[in-house]
Write a protein that holds these residues in place. Structure first.
Motif, PDB file in Angstrom:
ATOM      1  N   PRO A 136      -1.555  59.092  50.078  1.00 43.86           N
ATOM      2  CA  PRO A 136      -0.225  58.230  50.925  1.00 43.86           C
ATOM      3  C   PRO A 136       1.277  58.890  50.466  1.00 43.86           C
ATOM      4  N   VAL A 137       1.874  59.498  51.416  1.00 40.42           N
ATOM      5  CA  VAL A 137       3.197  59.583  51.786  1.00 40.42           C
ATOM      6  C   VAL A 137       4.421  58.711  50.843  1.00 40.42           C
ATOM      7  N   PRO A 138       4.920  59.058  49.626  1.00 39.67           N
ATOM      8  CA  PRO A 138       5.659  58.183  48.999  1.00 39.67           C
ATOM      9  C   PRO A 138       7.131  57.548  49.414  1.00 39.67           C
ATOM     10  N   SER A 139       7.085  56.569  49.693  1.00 32.52           N
ATOM     11  CA  SER A 139       8.458  56.333  50.047  1.00 32.52           C
ATOM     12  C   SER A 139       9.256  56.016  48.528  1.00 32.52           C
ATOM     13  N   ALA A 140      10.792  55.613  48.932  1.00 30.93           N
ATOM     14  CA  ALA A 140      11.823  56.886  48.483  1.00 30.93           C
ATOM     15  C   ALA A 140      11.538  54.936  47.164  1.00 30.93           C
ATOM     16  N   ARG A 141      12.738  54.860  45.844  1.00 31.76           N
ATOM     17  CA  ARG A 141      11.821  53.725  45.227  1.00 31.76           C
ATOM     18  C   ARG A 141      13.299  53.491  45.795  1.00 31.76           C
ATOM     19  N   ARG A 171     -11.126  57.445  48.815  1.00 34.09           N
ATOM     20  CA  ARG A 171     -10.278  56.813  47.250  1.00 34.09           C
ATOM     21  C   ARG A 171      -8.712  57.030  47.147  1.00 34.09           C
ATOM     22  N   VAL A 172      -8.245  56.576  46.915  1.00 27.11           N
ATOM     23  CA  VAL A 172      -6.868  57.158  47.417  1.00 27.11           C
ATOM     24  C   VAL A 172      -6.050  57.785  45.687  1.00 27.11           C
ATOM     25  N   ALA A 173      -5.642  58.626  45.955  1.00 26.34           N
ATOM     26  CA  ALA A 173      -5.113  58.708  45.152  1.00 26.34           C
ATOM     27  C   ALA A 173      -3.637  59.527  45.283  1.00 26.34           C
ATOM     28  N   ALA A 174      -2.757  58.793  44.614  1.00 22.62           N
ATOM     29  CA  ALA A 174      -1.230  58.415  45.116  1.00 22.62           C
ATOM     30  C   ALA A 174       0.015  59.608  43.512  1.00 22.62           C
ATOM     31  N   VAL A 175      -0.482  60.815  44.313  1.00 25.14           N
ATOM     32  CA  VAL A 175      -0.098  61.475  43.197  1.00 25.14           C
ATOM     33  C   VAL A 175       1.329  62.322  44.039  1.00 25.14           C
ATOM     34  N   LEU A 176       1.490  61.763  45.009  1.00 24.22           N
ATOM     35  CA  LEU A 176       3.170  62.495  45.154  1.00 24.22           C
ATOM     36  C   LEU A 176       4.416  61.530  45.200  1.00 24.22           C
ATOM     37  N   ARG A 177       5.320  62.206  44.095  1.00 27.70           N
ATOM     38  CA  ARG A 177       6.263  61.286  44.439  1.00 27.70           C
ATOM     39  C   ARG A 177       7.882  62.396  44.936  1.00 27.70           C
ATOM     40  N   GLN A 178       8.596  61.080  44.484  1.00 26.87           N
ATOM     41  CA  GLN A 178       9.962  62.370  45.129  1.00 26.87           C
ATOM     42  C   GLN A 178      10.361  62.681  43.877  1.00 26.87           C
ATOM     43  N   ARG A 179      11.403  64.293  44.374  1.00 27.66           N
ATOM     44  CA  ARG A 179      11.070  64.690  42.697  1.00 27.66           C
ATOM     45  C   ARG A 179      13.002  64.881  42.693  1.00 27.66           C
ATOM     46  N   ARG A 180      13.900  64.085  44.032  1.00 28.50           N
ATOM     47  CA  ARG A 180      14.944  64.194  43.994  1.00 28.50           C
ATOM     48  C   ARG A 180      15.765  63.602  45.186  1.00 28.50           C
ATOM     49  N   ALA A 200      11.683  68.381  48.441  1.00 24.14           N
ATOM     50  CA  ALA A 200      11.620  66.993  47.544  1.00 24.14           C
ATOM     51  C   ALA A 200      10.350  66.557  46.444  1.00 24.14           C
ATOM     52  N   LEU A 201       9.054  66.457  47.432  1.00 27.92           N
ATOM     53  CA  LEU A 201       8.156  66.430  47.137  1.00 27.92           C
ATOM     54  C   LEU A 201       7.671  66.996  45.756  1.00 27.92           C
ATOM     55  N   GLU A 202       6.879  66.258  45.050  1.00 30.37           N
ATOM     56  CA  GLU A 202       6.275  67.005  44.046  1.00 30.37           C
ATOM     57  C   GLU A 202       5.052  66.559  43.256  1.00 30.37           C
ATOM     58  N   VAL A 203       3.838  67.040  43.223  1.00 35.59           N
ATOM     59  CA  VAL A 203       2.654  66.323  42.535  1.00 35.59           C
ATOM     60  C   VAL A 203       2.605  66.034  41.324  1.00 35.59           C
ATOM     61  N   ALA A 204       2.443  64.672  40.401  1.00 38.07           N
ATOM     62  CA  ALA A 204       2.738  64.966  39.085  1.00 38.07           C
ATOM     63  C   ALA A 204       1.839  64.824  38.593  1.00 38.07           C
ATOM     64  N   ARG A 205       1.988  65.370  37.101  1.00 44.09           N
ATOM     65  CA  ARG A 205       1.223  66.471  36.304  1.00 44.09           C
ATOM     66  C   ARG A 205       0.123  65.688  36.900  1.00 44.09           C
ATOM     67  N   GLY A 206      -0.877  66.846  36.743  1.00 41.67           N
ATOM     68  CA  GLY A 206      -2.891  66.561  36.628  1.00 41.67           C
ATOM     69  C   GLY A 206      -3.179  65.425  37.527  1.00 41.67           C
ATOM     70  N   GLY A 207      -1.951  65.990  38.872  1.00 43.06           N
ATOM     71  CA  GLY A 207      -2.450  65.463  40.094  1.00 43.06           C
ATOM     72  C   GLY A 207      -3.870  66.076  41.027  1.00 43.06           C
ATOM     73  N   ASP A 208      -3.707  67.479  40.179  1.00 45.83           N
ATOM     74  CA  ASP A 208      -3.998  68.321  40.986  1.00 45.83           C
ATOM     75  C   ASP A 208      -5.818  67.946  40.661  1.00 45.83           C
ATOM     76  N   GLU A 276      -3.975  53.206  36.097  1.00 51.47           N
ATOM     77  CA  GLU A 276      -4.650  54.334  37.285  1.00 51.47           C
ATOM     78  C   GLU A 276      -4.023  54.599  38.104  1.00 51.47           C
ATOM     79  N   TRP A 277      -3.040  55.927  38.504  1.00 47.14           N
ATOM     80  CA  TRP A 277      -3.391  56.087  40.211  1.00 47.14           C
ATOM     81  C   TRP A 277      -3.854  56.589  40.390  1.00 47.14           C
ATOM     82  N   VAL A 278      -5.382  56.265  40.746  1.00 48.26           N
ATOM     83  CA  VAL A 278      -6.123  56.965  41.812  1.00 48.26           C
ATOM     84  C   VAL A 278      -7.096  55.548  41.675  1.00 48.26           C
TER      85      VAL A 278
END
Length: 311
Positions: A136-141, A171-180, A200-208, A276-278
């Protein structure tokens, strides 16, 4: 808390159709058909941003479809989540049934993965695509706080449940987040949206690692200029560039704000995994997840972005 309260009140209190206002039903048959009864097709915004994945949408963004998306996103009409997830699942199947990304699928009518006339929610086979990983494309906090829920994540969870129910492992892997922080996109033209989202977006550590072993599909509710999906695709591709030793480099901070999905997935009829976020898969060794073209699935797009309307 607000999401739980909305779920309860939707079940107990009489309401009108969120799409057209028909009395005593949250979603009437006509609006349900507008959302899921059509054939998902490839969409391309003009101008098309660089790096945009192959995008499939289930319906034009107008009328009752627009009203339903806004009701779910902005007014917390959570009883719509299941039907919206069905629409996403249809777009996922159509996109994966178009292996070359040309708008014509391997089976069925152009731009579908289904026989002629099959609506968005109907499957054609069991596990034909292997495991599908919905990102999923992340929403802003701030938006999640204001709405009391994350609408795209909810829809992705419902779509994964629908895909599994009809024979496609997902399955769902919510690995994207906003970094700014980014500005509100409303009112920005295509050029300003691209500038607003660049990097503006990045993958969380280990998300790959969580993307390994499946067909990755980005999920959003709507595509207009394509800037958001192009940026999300850039972040995924950048995170999953393999090294000679088989590792994938992800130099991002740990994703520490992710476990609301357990509650959401139970609400969408899918299995949650605590902490978990997967969802629905164990951790895997990192591999290049994008040997095939990246796909994206959305519910709606402007009518003039559907390829069939350009001929």
């Amino acid at each position: 808390m607000r999401g739980w309260w909305r779920d309860l009140t939707d079940l107990v209190l009489p309401t009108d159709c969120a799409g057209c206002g028909a009395p005593r039903t949250t979603l009437c048959g006509r609006c349900r058909t507008a959302l899921t009864g059509g054939v998902p097709r490839r969409v391309r915004p003009l101008p098309e941003p660089a790096g945009l994945p192959v995008v499939y949408a289930s319906a034009p963004y107008a009328g009752s479809v627009r009203a339903l998306l806004l009701a779910h996103k902005e007014r917390g009409a959570l009883t719509l989540t299941g039907t919206l997830g069905t629409a996403v699942a249809g777009a996922v199947r159509a996109g994966l049934g178009d292996p070359a990304g040309t708008g014509a699928s391997a089976r069925g009518t152009p731009s579908t993965g289904r026989p002629t006339g099959a609506p968005a929610g109907r499957a054609t086979g069991t596990g034909a695509f292997g495991t599908v990983v919905l990102v999923p494309v992340p929403s802003a906090r701030w938006a999640v706080r204001a709405r009391g829920h994350d609408p795209v994540r909810r829809m992705a969870l419902a779509a994964a449940g629908e895909l599994r129910r009809t024979g496609t492992p997902a399955r769902v892997a919510a690995v994207l987040r906003q970094r700014r922080p980014v500005a509100d996109q409303a009112g920005l033209d295509a050029r300003r949206r691209r500038a607003n989202l660049a990097g503006a977006l990045e993958v969380a550590r280990g998300g790959d690692r969580l993307l390994a072993g499946g067909r990755v599909v980005l999920v959003d509710d709507l595509v207009t200029t394509g800037a958001t999906l192009a940026e999300a695709a850039r972040a995924l591709r950048e995170a999953c560039v393999p090294h000679s030793d088989g590792r994938s480099e992800v130099s991002n901070a740990v994703y520490g704000n992710a476990t609301r999905e357990g509650r959401e997935e139970r609400g969408a009829g899918a299995r949650s995994e605590k902490g978990e976020w997967v969802h629905g898969a164990a951790k895997k060794t990192a591999v290049n997840a994008f040997e095939r073209p990246l796909r994206a699935a959305v519910i709606a797009a402007p009518a003039d972005s559907f390829e069939i309307g350009r001929n």
